[in-house]
Structures are given as structure tokens and as C-alpha cells.
Design an enzyme around this catalytic site. Structure first.
Site, mmCIF file in Angstrom:
data_model
loop_
_atom_site.group_PDB
_atom_site.id
_atom_site.type_symbol
_atom_site.label_atom_id
_atom_site.label_comp_id
_atom_site.label_asym_id
_atom_site.label_seq_id
_atom_site.Cartn_x
_atom_site.Cartn_y
_atom_site.Cartn_z
ATOM 1 N N GLY A 80 0.855 -1.121 -0.053
ATOM 2 C CA GLY A 80 -0.120 -0.204 -0.137
ATOM 3 C C GLY A 80 0.774 1.416 0.060
ATOM 4 O O GLY A 80 1.939 1.322 -0.324
ATOM 5 N N ASP A 82 0.557 5.617 1.670
ATOM 6 C CA ASP A 82 0.025 6.706 2.431
ATOM 7 C C ASP A 82 -0.573 7.682 1.607
ATOM 8 O O ASP A 82 -1.578 8.207 1.714
ATOM 9 C CB ASP A 82 0.872 7.197 3.573
ATOM 10 C CG ASP A 82 1.237 6.270 4.617
ATOM 11 O OD1 ASP A 82 0.669 5.460 5.012
ATOM 12 O OD2 ASP A 82 2.454 6.013 4.753
ATOM 13 N N GLY A 93 5.258 4.096 4.702
ATOM 14 C CA GLY A 93 5.939 4.060 6.099
ATOM 15 C C GLY A 93 5.237 4.707 7.123
ATOM 16 O O GLY A 93 5.902 4.596 8.344
ATOM 17 N N GLU A 101 10.166 -2.064 3.691
ATOM 18 C CA GLU A 101 9.188 -1.811 2.316
ATOM 19 C C GLU A 101 10.020 -1.517 1.010
ATOM 20 O O GLU A 101 9.843 -1.982 -0.077
ATOM 21 C CB GLU A 101 8.097 -0.869 2.664
ATOM 22 C CG GLU A 101 7.202 -1.508 3.576
ATOM 23 C CD GLU A 101 6.060 -0.345 4.112
ATOM 24 O OE1 GLU A 101 5.237 -0.779 4.568
ATOM 25 O OE2 GLU A 101 6.408 0.782 3.803
#
Length: 216
Positions: A80, A82, A93, A101
């Protein structure tokens, strides 16, 4: 937004084929990806996880996870974000696993980002997550504070024990910010992901999935 998250997670799961090496991201949208992968009944995929939380969730669903030390390449990684800009810059993060990631994303032949419609924004505006090294921390904090307001999260640390912080900084032009953070020895990792890392962004919009190919 759960319905959009589920929609893009299921669409991303369809990109995985048996026998692939797969990187599993971290966060609320990936939480829908894991059962979608489990439902496909793969027998030979090899998965690595970017956080202990993802690893635990995968094992609960019967999706085998192994240490990343056993693989030198991933066929696909799914995670995903943000925020996603129109140019393909990502902020990642928020959950604190940003360094792992990015390592997983860079190792993948195809990095697919899955987000609900609220994460696709005209420009990046969120505070930028950082992972900071403990050694020399005050000096690093002083340097970073010259660029914006820095807040160190009290807990939890990153999966590798680093300190997670958030930097309020103008991200209208992300590239020089990314270069500045890459050059700072006190910064173990940061949550700005360049467009070149990402292959596709799947965006859930109502009952449809928009596939935005990234050319950066």
C-alpha cells in the site's frame, strides 16, 4: 474505504501466479491482500514479509513466509501507500516498516501499489516517515530540523530496531528532498519512493479499479 481496499487487494492477488517469489507489504490494504492470496490456493509461491505483523497475518491465513535471506530476487511485490502523486511519487511508512518496504520493492521485478481513492492526491502533503539510526542521533536531528519540523515517535521502533520519526517538509518538488535524505548518514531510510521503483498503481474508486502505469 474498506470496500475499495478489498477491491484493489483482490485485483492485485490476481497478478500473482503459482511459483512466483512474492513480497508482501505492510498496512491496512495489505491486510485484505493476504486472505485474497490464501483463497487462490497456491502451492509453490515463496513469500517474504516487510514486517512481523504481515508475517503473522500471512501465517494465520496459511500463506508460507520465509526469510528474505533465502532469495535474491522477487517476481512481484505488492504494498500500500499513504499517498500517491500523479507523477508516481509515493509516501510510505506510516506503519514504521518503510526501510524493509523499500528493500523489498527494489528487489522486485514488478512493484504494484494498491490504494483506495483517498490516497491518490494532487500533491504530497503528509509528514514524511523516516527511520533514524540511534548512533549520533542528536546530530542527525539537528541537521534534519533545519529542513522542517521533526517528531520522533515514542514507540514502536522499526522491525529492525531503528527509531521512526516524521518530518514535516514541503514536498512540492520531491526529488531533491529524496536526494538530501539519501545522503544523510543518520537516516537509515525514508518513505519517499521514486516513480522509477513502481510499475503499477491500482486505485480503488467505488466499484472500479483504476490501473495507473508508472513510466518513471
Amino acid at each position: 474505504m474498506d470496500s475499495e481496499k478489498r477491491l484493489v487487494a483482490e485485483a492485485a492477488a490476481e497478478l500473482v501466479e503459482d511459483g512466483m517469489a512474492v513480497g508482501l507489504g505492510t498496512g491496512s490494504t495489505v491486510a485484505f491482500l493476504i486472505p485474497a492470496l490464501a483463497a487462490r490456493g497456491f502451492r509453490e509461491i515463496r513469500c517474504v514479509a516487510t514486517s512481523p505483523a504481515t508475517e503473522a497475518a500471512a501465517r494465520e491465513q496459511g500463506v508460507a513466509v520465509e526469510p528474505f535471506e533465502g532469495l535474491d530476487h522477487l517476481d512481484i511485490a505488492i504494498d500500500g501507500a499513504d499517498q500517491v502523486s500523479p507523477e508516481g511519487w509515493l509516501i510510505k511508512g506510516g506503519g514504521g516498516a518503510l526501510l524493509r518496504e523499500k528493500i523489498v520493492a527494489e528487489a522486485a521485478g514488478r512493484f504494484v501499489v494498491i490504494v483506495d481513492s483517498g490516497k491518490a492526491v494532487p500533491k504530497l502533503t503528509r509528514a514524511l516517515p523516516l527511520e533514524l539510526r540511534r548512533f549520533g542521533l542528536p546530530a542527525c536531528v539537528r541537521r534534519l530540523s533545519a529542513h522542517g519540523e521533526l517528531t520522533i515517535r515514542g514507540w514502536p521502533p522499526s522491525p529492525d530496531g531503528g527509531l521512526i520519526a516524521d518530518l514535516e517538509i514541503d514536498l512540492a518538488v520531491p526529488a531533491p528532498i529524496s536526494a538530501m535524505l539519501d545522503a544523510d548518514p543518520g537516516v537509515a531510510g525514508h518513505g519517499l519512493f521514486e516513480p522509477r521503483i513502481t510499475s503499477d498503481v491500482l486505485i480503488g474508486r467505488g466499484t472500479e479499479v483504476e490501473n495507473r502505469a508508472i513510466s518513471g
